[in-house]
Each structure stands twice: as structure tokens, then as C-alpha cells.
Design a protein around this motif. Structure first.
Motif, PDB file in Angstrom:
ATOM      1  N   UNK A   1     -15.146 -39.948  29.594  1.00 52.41           N
ATOM      2  CA  UNK A   1     -13.849 -40.617  29.417  1.00 52.41           C
ATOM      3  C   UNK A   1     -14.079 -42.107  29.290  1.00 52.41           C
ATOM      4  N   UNK A   2     -13.506 -42.724  28.238  1.00 50.50           N
ATOM      5  CA  UNK A   2     -13.681 -44.168  27.994  1.00 50.50           C
ATOM      6  C   UNK A   2     -12.324 -44.818  27.781  1.00 50.50           C
ATOM      7  N   UNK A   3     -12.208 -46.062  28.223  1.00 50.86           N
ATOM      8  CA  UNK A   3     -10.993 -46.866  28.000  1.00 50.86           C
ATOM      9  C   UNK A   3     -11.455 -48.253  27.566  1.00 50.86           C
ATOM     10  N   UNK A   4     -10.757 -48.831  26.558  1.00 52.94           N
ATOM     11  CA  UNK A   4     -11.188 -50.116  25.986  1.00 52.94           C
ATOM     12  C   UNK A   4     -12.660 -50.082  25.586  1.00 52.94           C
ATOM     13  N   UNK A   5     -13.106 -48.894  25.118  1.00 50.60           N
ATOM     14  CA  UNK A   5     -14.464 -48.662  24.634  1.00 50.60           C
ATOM     15  C   UNK A   5     -15.512 -48.804  25.749  1.00 50.60           C
ATOM     16  N   UNK A   6     -15.058 -48.689  26.985  1.00 48.66           N
ATOM     17  CA  UNK A   6     -15.977 -48.717  28.138  1.00 48.66           C
ATOM     18  C   UNK A   6     -15.907 -47.361  28.841  1.00 48.66           C
ATOM     19  N   UNK A   7     -17.084 -46.798  29.138  1.00 48.55           N
ATOM     20  CA  UNK A   7     -17.147 -45.498  29.789  1.00 48.55           C
ATOM     21  C   UNK A   7     -16.666 -45.634  31.228  1.00 48.55           C
ATOM     22  N   UNK A   8     -15.623 -44.846  31.587  1.00 42.90           N
ATOM     23  CA  UNK A   8     -15.018 -44.925  32.924  1.00 42.90           C
ATOM     24  C   UNK A   8     -15.555 -43.855  33.869  1.00 42.90           C
ATOM     25  N   UNK A   9     -15.671 -42.616  33.371  1.00 44.79           N
ATOM     26  CA  UNK A   9     -16.243 -41.568  34.229  1.00 44.79           C
ATOM     27  C   UNK A   9     -16.861 -40.473  33.374  1.00 44.79           C
TER      28      UNK A   9
END
Ligand SMILES: O=P([O-])([O-])O[C@@H]1[C@@H](O)[C@H](O)[C@@H](O)[C@H](O)[C@@H]1O
Ligand SMILES: [Mg+2]
Ligand SMILES: [Mg+2]
Length: 290
Positions: A124-132
Motif C-alpha cells: 500500500x502506497x500513498x503520495x508514491x511512498x510505501x506505507x505498509x
């Protein structure tokens, strides 16, 4: 110990902005694992994709459709990158929107042969950053999780990478990738030979990149490299390795490029650089250019 969503959530206490998404990923990975475990021993309809070694079954599609449909119901604005959708022509574009990056069965060739090294991987990524990342080893019932800034776990045991910096004391994991033409095989074997000439204790291929990367995160191996994996093999495992204290980077020694179809990962930067320096590049193109 059997994994549970509660254990995964408890392992990383403290409310976070994506808790509901994380818990949904855990529950869906466990549910998918039950389906895969049951189907492992049953007759399968097998097709090929990019090569005779790149297999897909009806269970890959069933699991991917289940995960995406359930997530779409709960998070209708989110976007998806998934292996079998991509194989059918969907574009792999990681935008700043919340994006799920899914491999419904990692180790499909193992699955077809009833070889019990198979996983489901949900990143899962948000703002192109992997979150979990959530990776479930379906046959061993091991739930690997990693949440950005909140550690990595297997079931409820915290994960810690190896601190090895000496290649001559390293166990190295890799995967073959789907291309089997003579030139690619020659480069693949040459890379393996280079590491064995450098006196690595061993090189292992287990048929699932995500589970090999989880073994790295747990300290059971010292390094991993591959040409020919995809963003859905990498996304969840990258968070898990980083949260276990490891390094995930490009085979050039530069920063990881999730869409580049190549990776070096290790417990230490020293080890990762030694691996990267030993490798000859095998070109598999990019996920976002197919
Ligand atoms: O197709 P799949 O089983 O999800 O994933 C597999 C990867 O885990 C493996 O590393 C790679 O060598 C195979 O070609 C295949 O891509
Ligand atoms: Mg797969
Ligand atoms: Mg895969």
C-alpha cells in the motif's frame, strides 16, 4: 502460532492514518491464504503469460478479483496495481493517490506443482511512498507485516535483518525471472557464479521473491538480488525489509526504483553494495512502460 489480524494490529500499537486499510489488508491476506491452501492440492487450469515458465491459474485470478472487489467496496477512491490485471493490459501507474499493489499468488509455478512455497502479497502506497506491506506465507501460516515507522513482524515476532557485511560469510537468495532465452540464462548463471567465486556460503532460489525477501527481513539470509521481478513482488516486501532494519536499492547501487524490474536487498548497506558491484545487468524493461 496461528496468525491473526488482532496479533498483527497489536504488534504495531498506536493509531495511525491507515489503520483501517492495514487491517483490511491483513484480513484479506488471511482469507486469500485459506483459498490458496485449499486450491494447492486440487486440479488446476494453467495458462502461460510472457514465457513458458511464467504461469497463471484460475486461483490467481479468483484471489486477485476477491481482494480488489473487497477493497473497492471499502475504499472506492483508491487505485490498484495488480499482477493479473497488468497481464491483461492494465497500466502500472503509481500516482499520489492511495494505491494497492497486489500479487495474488507469489510463487504460481510452485503452486502449480504443489510445492508449498506460496504467498499472497499486498502493498500500500500513498503520495508514491510505501506505507505498509502484508505478505502471507499461505502453507506455513506465517503473516509478515511491516508499517512505515512502526516495525516489521512475523505473526507477532519482531523481525531484524542480518548484520553481515562479509560476502564470504553470506547466504544469498535470488530468483530466475521469466525469461529463458540463452543470453538471459547465461547472464543469470554468470551472476550466480560470480557470487560463488566470491566465496558466498550459498545461493538459493525458492520460487517466490516475496517469501525470499521475507526470509531476508527475518535474518535467515543476508542478501537478495533479482532481475525480472515486478512492483507487486517488491512493494510489500520493501516495507517489511526496511522496517526490519535492512536496505532495498537498485542494482546500480542507487535508490530503489519500484517499476524497474530489478532489486538488491540486504541487511547492511555494505553487503548490498558488494552484491550490486558483482552483478551484470539483465534487462527486463519497466513495469510502467509495458
Ligand atoms: O508470477 P509470480 O509467481 O507471482 O512471481 C514470481 C516471482 O516471485 C519470482 O521471483 C519470479 O522469478 C517469477 O518469474 C514470478 O514472477
Ligand atoms: Mg503472482
Ligand atoms: Mg510474484
Amino acid at each position: 502460532m496461528k496468525p491473526s489480524g488482532e496479533a498483527a494490529a497489536a504488534a504495531a500499537p498506536g493509531a495511525g492514518p491507515w489503520d483501517e486499510c492495514f487491517e483490511a489488508a491483513v484480513q484479506l491476506a488471511l482469507r486469500a491464504g485459506q483459498i490458496i491452501r485449499k486450491a494447492l492440492t486440487e486440479e488446476k487450469r494453467v495458462s502461460t503469460k510472457t514465457s513458458a515458465a511464467d504461469l497463471v491459474t484460475e486461483t490467481d485470478h479468483l484471489v486477485e478479483n476477491l481482494i480488489i472487489s473487497e477493497l473497492r467496496k471499502r475504499f472506492p477512491s483508491h487505485r490498484f496495481i495488480a499482477e493479473e490485471a497488468a497481464a491483461s493490459g492494465a497500466k502500472c501507474v503509481l500516482t499520489r493517490s492511495p494505491t494497492w499493489i497486489i500479487d495474488p499468488i507469489d510463487g504460481t509455478c510452485n503452486f502449480v506443482h504443489r510445492f508449498p512455497t506460496v504467498a499472497v502479497s499486498i502493498g500500500f502506497a500513498v503520495h508514491q511512498e510505501l506505507e505498509f506491506g502484508v505478505i502471507y506465507h499461505c502453507t506455513e501460516e506465517r503473516l509478515y507485516t511491516g508499517r512505515r515507522g512502526r516495525g516489521a513482524f512475523c505473526n507477532s515476532q519482531r523481525l531484524q535483518v542480518s548484520r553481515e557485511t562479509d560476502l564470504s560469510k553470506a547466504l544469498v537468495l535470488t530468483e530466475i525471472g521469466p525469461k529463458r532465452d540463452p543470453a538471459t540464462l547465461k547472464l543469470f548463471l554468470s551472476n550466480m557464479e560470480r557470487l560463488l567465486h566470491a566465496k558466498a556460503h550459498g545461493v538459493r532460489v525458492i520460487g517466490s521473491s516475496t517469501l525470499a525477501l521475507c526470509h531476508l527481513a527475518s535474518g535467515a539470509a543476508d542478501a537478495y538480488y533479482q532481475f525480472g521481478l515486478h512492483c507487486w513482488d517488491l512493494a510489500a516486501a520493501t516495507v517489511i525489509i526496511r522496517e526490519a532494519g535492512g536496505i532495498v536499492m537498485d542494482t546500480s547501487g542507487g535508490p530503489l526504483d519500484l517499476m524497474s524490474c530489478r532489486v538488491v536487498a540486504a541487511g547492511t548497506r555494505e553487503m548490498a553494495m558488494l552484491i550490486a558491484q558483482a552483478l551484470q545487468t539483465i534487462n527486463y524493461g519497466r513495469d510502467d512502460e509495458k
